[in-house]
Scaffold this motif. Structure first.
Motif, PDB file in Angstrom:
ATOM      1  N   THR A 152      -3.763   0.599   1.571  1.00 55.35           N
ATOM      2  CA  THR A 152      -3.061  -0.318   1.338  1.00 55.35           C
ATOM      3  C   THR A 152      -2.092  -0.999   1.861  1.00 55.35           C
ATOM      4  O   THR A 152      -1.382  -1.984   2.088  1.00 55.35           O
ATOM      5  CB  THR A 152      -2.787  -0.159  -0.136  1.00 55.35           C
ATOM      6  OG1 THR A 152      -3.838   0.157  -0.812  1.00 55.35           O
ATOM      7  CG2 THR A 152      -2.096  -1.000  -1.060  1.00 55.35           C
ATOM      8  N   VAL A 153      -0.746   0.306   2.408  1.00 54.22           N
ATOM      9  CA  VAL A 153      -0.154  -0.433   3.497  1.00 54.22           C
ATOM     10  C   VAL A 153      -0.469  -0.495   4.891  1.00 54.22           C
ATOM     11  O   VAL A 153       0.917  -0.850   5.689  1.00 54.22           O
ATOM     12  CB  VAL A 153       1.195   1.099   3.583  1.00 54.22           C
ATOM     13  CG1 VAL A 153       1.484   0.998   1.753  1.00 54.22           C
ATOM     14  CG2 VAL A 153       0.490   1.932   3.952  1.00 54.22           C
ATOM     15  N   LYS A 154      -0.953  -0.357   5.205  1.00 60.18           N
ATOM     16  CA  LYS A 154      -1.891  -1.055   6.689  1.00 60.18           C
ATOM     17  C   LYS A 154      -1.562  -0.273   7.555  1.00 60.18           C
ATOM     18  O   LYS A 154      -0.630  -0.906   8.835  1.00 60.18           O
ATOM     19  CB  LYS A 154      -1.933  -2.371   6.482  1.00 60.18           C
ATOM     20  CG  LYS A 154      -3.034  -3.154   5.978  1.00 60.18           C
ATOM     21  CD  LYS A 154      -2.384  -4.595   5.813  1.00 60.18           C
ATOM     22  CE  LYS A 154      -4.176  -5.072   5.565  1.00 60.18           C
ATOM     23  NZ  LYS A 154      -3.926  -4.633   4.172  1.00 60.18           N
ATOM     24  N   GLN A 191       8.925  -4.840   2.668  1.00 63.64           N
ATOM     25  CA  GLN A 191       8.063  -5.498   2.570  1.00 63.64           C
ATOM     26  C   GLN A 191       7.009  -5.019   1.589  1.00 63.64           C
ATOM     27  O   GLN A 191       6.561  -3.930   1.718  1.00 63.64           O
ATOM     28  CB  GLN A 191       7.613  -6.433   3.602  1.00 63.64           C
ATOM     29  CG  GLN A 191       7.687  -6.880   4.178  1.00 63.64           C
ATOM     30  CD  GLN A 191       9.249  -8.207   4.236  1.00 63.64           C
ATOM     31  OE1 GLN A 191       8.574  -8.742   2.923  1.00 63.64           O
ATOM     32  NE2 GLN A 191       9.893  -7.565   4.085  1.00 63.64           N
ATOM     33  N   PRO A 192       7.229  -5.876   0.297  1.00 63.77           N
ATOM     34  CA  PRO A 192       6.511  -5.719  -0.956  1.00 63.77           C
ATOM     35  C   PRO A 192       4.409  -4.665  -0.530  1.00 63.77           C
ATOM     36  O   PRO A 192       4.240  -4.089  -1.320  1.00 63.77           O
ATOM     37  CB  PRO A 192       6.557  -6.599  -1.794  1.00 63.77           C
ATOM     38  CG  PRO A 192       7.724  -6.758  -1.632  1.00 63.77           C
ATOM     39  CD  PRO A 192       7.900  -6.908   0.198  1.00 63.77           C
ATOM     40  N   ARG A 193       3.974  -6.214   0.194  1.00 65.60           N
ATOM     41  CA  ARG A 193       2.692  -5.990   0.892  1.00 65.60           C
ATOM     42  C   ARG A 193       2.216  -4.716   1.675  1.00 65.60           C
ATOM     43  O   ARG A 193       1.385  -4.294   2.182  1.00 65.60           O
ATOM     44  CB  ARG A 193       2.667  -6.553   1.362  1.00 65.60           C
ATOM     45  CG  ARG A 193       2.725  -6.882   2.766  1.00 65.60           C
ATOM     46  CD  ARG A 193       2.459  -8.327   3.822  1.00 65.60           C
ATOM     47  NE  ARG A 193       3.802  -8.735   4.650  1.00 65.60           N
ATOM     48  CZ  ARG A 193       3.230  -7.405   6.281  1.00 65.60           C
ATOM     49  NH1 ARG A 193       2.481  -6.956   6.152  1.00 65.60           N
ATOM     50  NH2 ARG A 193       3.932  -8.087   6.701  1.00 65.60           N
ATOM     51  N   ARG A 194       3.524  -4.204   2.320  1.00 67.59           N
ATOM     52  CA  ARG A 194       3.408  -2.764   2.810  1.00 67.59           C
ATOM     53  C   ARG A 194       4.052  -1.360   2.196  1.00 67.59           C
ATOM     54  O   ARG A 194       4.711  -0.485   2.655  1.00 67.59           O
ATOM     55  CB  ARG A 194       3.992  -2.697   4.550  1.00 67.59           C
ATOM     56  CG  ARG A 194       3.701  -3.758   4.962  1.00 67.59           C
ATOM     57  CD  ARG A 194       3.539  -3.202   6.768  1.00 67.59           C
ATOM     58  NE  ARG A 194       2.880  -2.285   6.987  1.00 67.59           N
ATOM     59  CZ  ARG A 194       3.044  -1.712   8.116  1.00 67.59           C
ATOM     60  NH1 ARG A 194       3.936  -2.167   8.476  1.00 67.59           N
ATOM     61  NH2 ARG A 194       2.287  -0.153   8.166  1.00 67.59           N
ATOM     62  N   ASN A 252       3.173   1.208  -0.994  1.00 71.08           N
ATOM     63  CA  ASN A 252       2.235   1.159  -2.604  1.00 71.08           C
ATOM     64  C   ASN A 252       2.512   2.903  -3.363  1.00 71.08           C
ATOM     65  O   ASN A 252       3.472   3.713  -3.156  1.00 71.08           O
ATOM     66  CB  ASN A 252       0.517   1.993  -2.171  1.00 71.08           C
ATOM     67  CG  ASN A 252      -0.639   2.660  -3.229  1.00 71.08           C
ATOM     68  OD1 ASN A 252      -0.740   0.914  -3.634  1.00 71.08           O
ATOM     69  ND2 ASN A 252      -1.160   3.081  -2.992  1.00 71.08           N
ATOM     70  N   GLY A 289       5.737  -6.915  -7.356  1.00 69.00           N
ATOM     71  CA  GLY A 289       4.129  -7.252  -6.826  1.00 69.00           C
ATOM     72  C   GLY A 289       4.475  -5.673  -5.227  1.00 69.00           C
ATOM     73  O   GLY A 289       3.720  -6.545  -4.476  1.00 69.00           O
ATOM     74  N   VAL A 290       4.549  -4.503  -5.802  1.00 66.86           N
ATOM     75  CA  VAL A 290       3.520  -3.483  -4.608  1.00 66.86           C
ATOM     76  C   VAL A 290       2.026  -2.805  -5.583  1.00 66.86           C
ATOM     77  O   VAL A 290       1.923  -3.957  -6.338  1.00 66.86           O
ATOM     78  CB  VAL A 290       4.999  -2.557  -4.517  1.00 66.86           C
ATOM     79  CG1 VAL A 290       6.278  -3.182  -3.813  1.00 66.86           C
ATOM     80  CG2 VAL A 290       4.850  -2.251  -5.228  1.00 66.86           C
ATOM     81  N   GLY A 291       1.606  -2.391  -4.242  1.00 73.36           N
ATOM     82  CA  GLY A 291       0.719  -2.256  -4.486  1.00 73.36           C
ATOM     83  C   GLY A 291       0.367  -0.879  -5.305  1.00 73.36           C
ATOM     84  O   GLY A 291       1.591   0.256  -5.709  1.00 73.36           O
ATOM     85  N   ASN A 325      -2.821   1.144  -5.938  1.00 74.08           N
ATOM     86  CA  ASN A 325      -3.912   1.695  -5.203  1.00 74.08           C
ATOM     87  C   ASN A 325      -4.004   2.621  -5.650  1.00 74.08           C
ATOM     88  O   ASN A 325      -3.248   3.196  -5.105  1.00 74.08           O
ATOM     89  CB  ASN A 325      -4.554   0.984  -4.538  1.00 74.08           C
ATOM     90  CG  ASN A 325      -4.197  -0.645  -4.534  1.00 74.08           C
ATOM     91  OD1 ASN A 325      -4.474  -1.468  -5.309  1.00 74.08           O
ATOM     92  ND2 ASN A 325      -3.819  -1.552  -3.495  1.00 74.08           N
TER      93      ASN A 325
END
Length: 305
Positions: free
Chosen positions: A136-138, A228-231, A233, A245-247, A249
């Motif tokens: 998820t955090v790539k 960043q929220p996309r990174r 989880n 708005g974070v993961g 998963n």
């Protein structure tokens, strides 16, 4: 067979080990004699009733997701397994804390000889949650990633997967686990008051991603530290996940045998170790959860039916 059951929501005292009817392998299922089955924090939430709105429970209820054992019988239409073969996997029916369990064939993979029963019986919920978090955090080579609850069953695997991906890992944990986390290649940092400054210093002022396995404000910390929220989880704070708005998963989001097999290969090859904090006979299920609930274990706790 003997199995863990409870008749009402409650604390550990509602758990009992009873004689119940043996399950039968329905079409598409495999009957497995369980040799090891890990316990997990989510089972506490289900048993207590705290998760009743999310996971309904019919009583009497069993519990347990992870399992490893030997094939006893095959349901109609099942191929690819032989009687006596060692397997590992998971059940969606919350019934693995038992001597026998009927499992969909597509929830099982072969158990490598190099894996102990305790490790094999711990491979799904926590390690796959760590696997999902890293995806998820790539995380990539050169990233700097923080992990909360880094010495726990999920956190310790996340640390190793991140290191395997080439990331620098800031491992938040208590002092007694620092040497061990350092041996895994992480930079251990004391959690608690002042941890934001300690993480900044350990990270050299740069933090690319954050894996939260513990809850209790770590998503807020990640955002404060500029991730960043996309990174980010989290596996333990749905409210914060929705707020920022974070993961959110875990193992359920990657629940298939291809993903499980990939993780099993990493463990079988020695690239990742699944630490076992302790094992208990089925009759001592309450003691096993009491140790888990202390939240200071290093790795997984496993029942041995």
């Amino acid at each position: 067979m003997r199995a863990v059951r409870f008749d009402r929501y409650g604390d550990l005292d509602v758990l009992e080990v009873r004689e119940v009817d043996d399950p039968v392998a329905a079409p598409g299922q495999v009957l497995v004699r369980v040799r090891a089955a890990a316990i997990n924090p989510a089972e506490n939430f289900i048993r207590s009733g705290a998760a009743a709105a999310m996971w309904s429970t019919a009583f009497p209820s069993g519990q347990g997701t992870d399992l490893a054992g030997e094939v006893v019988a095959l349901g109609a239409g099942v191929t690819g397994f032989e009687s006596g073969a060692p397997v590992l996997g998971w059940t969606d029916e919350r019934v693995s804390h038992a001597e026998l369990v009927a499992v969909p064939a597509d929830h099982l993979v072969a158990k490598p000889e190099s894996l102990s029963w305790e490790v094999a019986g711990s491979m799904f919920t926590a390690p796959m949650a760590a696997f999902a978090s890293v995806q998820t955090v790539k995380a990539e080579s050169g990233d700097v990633v923080a992990v909360s609850g880094a010495a726990g069953g999920v956190g310790s695997v996340a640390v190793q997967l991140l290191r395997h991906a080439g990331a620098t890992v800031i491992a938040l944990a208590g002092p007694r686990n620092h040497d061990w986390l350092a041996s895994l290649g992480a930079i251990p940092v004391q959690y608690g008051e002042g941890q934001a400054d300690r993480v900044r210093k350990a990270a050299g002022g740069r933090l690319d991603a954050f894996v939260d396995t513990f809850g209790g404000g770590y998503v807020d910390l990640a955002i404060e530290l500029g991730v960043q929220p996309r990174r980010v989880n989290t596996l333990a704070d749905l409210g914060a996940a929705r707020k920022h708005g974070v993961g959110f998963n875990g193992s359920a989001e990657i629940a298939d045998t291809a993903q499980l097999s990939a993780l099993v290969r990493l463990v079988a090859d020695g690239a990742v170790t699944i630490p076992i904090a302790g094992s208990y006979p089925l009759d001592e299920v309450r003691d096993a959860y009491a140790e888990l609930n202390a939240r200071h274990t290093r790795g997984k706790i496993v029942l041995l039916p």
